[in-house]
Design a protein around this motif. Structure first.
Motif, PDB file in Angstrom:
ATOM      1  N   ARG A  16      21.546  31.334  43.307  1.00 59.81           N
ATOM      2  CA  ARG A  16      20.214  31.121  42.825  1.00 59.81           C
ATOM      3  C   ARG A  16      20.186  30.084  41.609  1.00 59.81           C
ATOM      4  N   ALA A  17      19.299  28.840  42.244  1.00 62.33           N
ATOM      5  CA  ALA A  17      19.122  28.047  41.051  1.00 62.33           C
ATOM      6  C   ALA A  17      17.701  27.731  40.958  1.00 62.33           C
ATOM      7  N   GLY A  18      17.236  27.391  39.612  1.00 62.28           N
ATOM      8  CA  GLY A  18      15.827  27.525  39.307  1.00 62.28           C
ATOM      9  C   GLY A  18      15.634  26.175  39.752  1.00 62.28           C
ATOM     10  N   ILE A  49      24.109  38.153  44.411  1.00 62.28           N
ATOM     11  CA  ILE A  49      23.201  37.120  43.596  1.00 62.28           C
ATOM     12  C   ILE A  49      24.116  36.489  42.594  1.00 62.28           C
ATOM     13  N   ASP A  74      22.429  28.248  37.282  1.00 60.88           N
ATOM     14  CA  ASP A  74      21.840  27.108  36.353  1.00 60.88           C
ATOM     15  C   ASP A  74      23.046  27.159  35.074  1.00 60.88           C
ATOM     16  N   TYR A 116      17.482  36.409  49.842  1.00 61.88           N
ATOM     17  CA  TYR A 116      17.565  37.581  48.933  1.00 61.88           C
ATOM     18  C   TYR A 116      18.021  38.659  49.948  1.00 61.88           C
ATOM     19  N   GLU A 169      16.432  22.948  37.888  1.00 62.12           N
ATOM     20  CA  GLU A 169      17.775  22.541  38.402  1.00 62.12           C
ATOM     21  C   GLU A 169      17.787  21.901  39.672  1.00 62.12           C
ATOM     22  N   ASN A 191      23.596  33.619  39.565  1.00 61.70           N
ATOM     23  CA  ASN A 191      22.857  32.565  38.929  1.00 61.70           C
ATOM     24  C   ASN A 191      23.578  31.229  38.586  1.00 61.70           C
ATOM     25  N   LYS A 235      25.928  26.273  34.761  1.00 66.05           N
ATOM     26  CA  LYS A 235      27.335  26.864  35.168  1.00 66.05           C
ATOM     27  C   LYS A 235      27.917  25.750  35.745  1.00 66.05           C
ATOM     28  N   SER A 295      12.678  32.268  49.958  1.00 63.94           N
ATOM     29  CA  SER A 295      13.523  33.188  49.151  1.00 63.94           C
ATOM     30  C   SER A 295      13.678  34.583  49.861  1.00 63.94           C
ATOM     31  N   SER A 341      21.937  23.898  45.847  1.00 64.22           N
ATOM     32  CA  SER A 341      22.480  24.946  45.145  1.00 64.22           C
ATOM     33  C   SER A 341      23.853  25.027  44.572  1.00 64.22           C
TER      34      SER A 341
END
Ligand SMILES: Nc1ncnc2c1ncn2[C@@H]1O[C@H](COP(=O)(O)OP(=O)(O)O)[C@@H](O)[C@H]1O
Ligand SMILES: O=C(O)C1=C[C@@H](OP(=O)(O)O)[C@@H](O)[C@H](O)C1
Ligand SMILES: [Mg+2]
Length: 172
Positions: free
Chosen positions: A103-105, A152, A156, A147, A108, A154, A158, A143, A12
């Motif tokens: 947080r990455a998808g 958080i 993705d 959390y 990704e 994100n 970036k 997760s 991540s």
């Protein structure tokens, strides 16, 4: 004094982003995996194969507690599993901590992990046909712990620099 802690799944960007954030903020950067390797004089894969994961998680917890008990400010990059064991997630809630879940998808994470698993025993040699399913399930299982972080981001699509800019906004 602030302790900035980065959490998130493997790949991540905790290590990369942590190093850049520390440089930008003029703070020390600690990478928990690097500290583990120095402390044990063994690589991460060696630790898993020679000592086993129970030893790894116990030692990881002890090192994490030692670092957090210093009065210093720093940026600390956790390992992907750190928050998920030994109640380490509670450290993410401390008053003197700014904790961030990078947080990455799934897509990704799979993209970044492909061909980059040799040094990650949890996924070593798993980047085949069922790899995406493995990552999706593993991320789902973990997760809740990620959390527990106070913030958080994100990550993705970036750059590391863009992620660092958001971290700086959190601590300014
Ligand atoms: N923001 C980003 N965008 C694209 N690739 C990234 C980004 N951050 C990290 N990476 C790449 O993803 C891989 C894993 O990064 P790393 O910092 O080791 O993650 P972690 O410490 O969370 O396992 C590396 O190849 C790194 O260059
Ligand atoms: O997710 C995990 O269980 C792990 C992640 C790794 O760190 P990175 O997330 O920096 O790869 C490292 O701590 C070890 O391989 C275990
Ligand atoms: Mg790392």
């Amino acid at each position: 004094m602030k302790k900035i802690i980065l959490a998130g799944y493997m790949a991540s960007g905790k290590t990369t982003t942590g190093s850049l954030a520390a440089l930008t903020l003029g703070l020390k950067h600690y990478d928990l995996d690097t500290l583990m390797e120095r402390h044990t004089a063994k690589s991460i894969p060696q630790l898993f194969t020679e000592k086993g994961e129970v030893y790894f998680r116990k030692t990881e917890h002890e090192l994490l507690k030692t670092i957090l008990d210093t009065g210093d400010s720093f940026v600390l990059s956790l390992g992907g599993g750190t928050p998920c064991y030994a109640n380490n997630h509670l450290f993410l809630r401390r008053d003197d901590v700014v904790s961030v879940y990078l947080r990455a998808g799934i897509d990704e994470l799979v993209k970044r992990l492909q061909g980059n698993t040799a040094y990650r025993p949890q996924v070593a040699g798993q980047d085949g046909g069922t790899f995406r399913e493995f990552v999706a399930k593993h991320l789902f299982d973990r997760s809740w712990y990620y959390y527990q972080a106070k913030h958080i981001i994100n990550v993705d699509d970036k750059t590391p620099g863009a992620v660092v800019e958001q971290i700086i906004q959190l601590v300014s």
